[in-house]
Design a protein around this motif. Structure first.
Motif, short mmCIF file in Angstrom:
data_model
loop_
_atom_site.label_atom_id
_atom_site.label_comp_id
_atom_site.label_asym_id
_atom_site.label_seq_id
_atom_site.Cartn_x
_atom_site.Cartn_y
_atom_site.Cartn_z
N ARG A 1 -4.52 8.08 -5.47
CA ARG A 1 -3.70 7.92 -4.47
C ARG A 1 -4.16 7.21 -3.17
O ARG A 1 -3.69 6.76 -2.24
CB ARG A 1 -2.67 9.01 -4.20
N GLN B 1 5.27 3.66 -2.84
CA GLN B 1 3.76 3.57 -2.61
C GLN B 1 3.32 2.67 -1.58
O GLN B 1 2.44 2.83 -0.95
CB GLN B 1 3.33 3.11 -4.13
N LEU C 1 3.38 4.29 1.67
CA LEU C 1 2.56 5.25 1.86
C LEU C 1 1.18 4.46 2.37
O LEU C 1 0.43 4.96 3.21
CB LEU C 1 2.14 6.07 0.60
N ARG D 1 -2.10 9.59 5.27
CA ARG D 1 -1.54 9.40 3.99
C ARG D 1 -2.27 10.66 3.10
O ARG D 1 -1.45 11.28 2.39
CB ARG D 1 -2.21 8.05 3.47
N ASN E 1 -0.06 13.21 0.79
CA ASN E 1 -0.39 13.27 -0.58
C ASN E 1 -0.53 14.63 -1.15
O ASN E 1 0.11 15.15 -2.06
CB ASN E 1 -1.54 12.25 -0.98
N ILE F 1 7.74 6.55 6.25
CA ILE F 1 8.16 6.11 4.92
C ILE F 1 9.68 6.09 4.84
O ILE F 1 9.93 4.97 4.29
CB ILE F 1 7.66 7.28 3.79
#
Length: 184
Positions: A41, A126, A129, A137, A141, A175
């Protein structure tokens, strides 16, 4: 068959010379996949995530004696994985460039590795992000995907809890805004 051991059992094995390698295999069996996805990620690409996981594994194995028991063993490994992933991203930038500037390159990597018939909503999430600053981020996460407490995230990132809560809040808002702007 996957064997789940407690932190104390794993540490005992890892610090006993004749059980160290077996303990490490069990440790990676238990936490390897979580660490892979955490790294993925951050760095986005599968090959990059594999490389960083390997570097992380080497660092964990070689420095397990330095684990002082402050926080959890998993948190300590996440800290190493996070630092290795950030180090990997820094190597992709020029000397005066921030790793936050890698957002477009990481988005391109995401698009290249995501099947065209994949879940559009997940891909949009995604991409959203990847518009976040790197530290935001990472905090998002760790909280959203790994469901860690703010205290544990603070131990991993070295940031204070208030900053992490603020980062998470701003990340969530950014987001939502990104998704709203890109679905119409």
């Amino acid at each position: 068959m996957k064997i789940e051991l407690g932190q104390e059992q794993l540490l005992e094995m890892l610090t006993t010379p004749d059980q160290r390698e077996r303990g490490f295999r069990l440790l990676m069996q238990q936490y390897g996949e979580q660490l892979y996805w955490h790294i993925r990620r951050i760095v986005v690409g599968h090959d990059d995530a594999e490389d960083v996981l390997q570097e992380t594994s080497i660092k964990i194995f070689s420095s397990i004696q330095s684990f002082k028991g402050e926080g959890t063993l998993a948190g300590w490994m996440y800290r190493i994985a996070t630092n290795e992933a950030l180090h990997h991203l820094r190597r992709q930038t020029s000397i005066f460039q921030s790793i936050d500037a890698l957002g477009p390159a990481l988005t391109n990597r995401l698009e290249a590795e995501t099947p065209t018939d994949g879940n559009r909503t997940e891909q949009l999430f995604q991409k959203a992000l990847l518009t976040l600053p790197t530290q935001q981020r990472i905090a998002f996460n760790l909280r959203y995907y790994d469901e860690l407490s703010y205290d544990e995230i603070a131990r991993i990132t070295g940031k204070n809890v208030g900053t992490l809560k603020t980062n998470y809040h701003f990340a969530t808002e950014r987001i939502k805004k990104y998704i709203k702007e890109h679905t119409a």
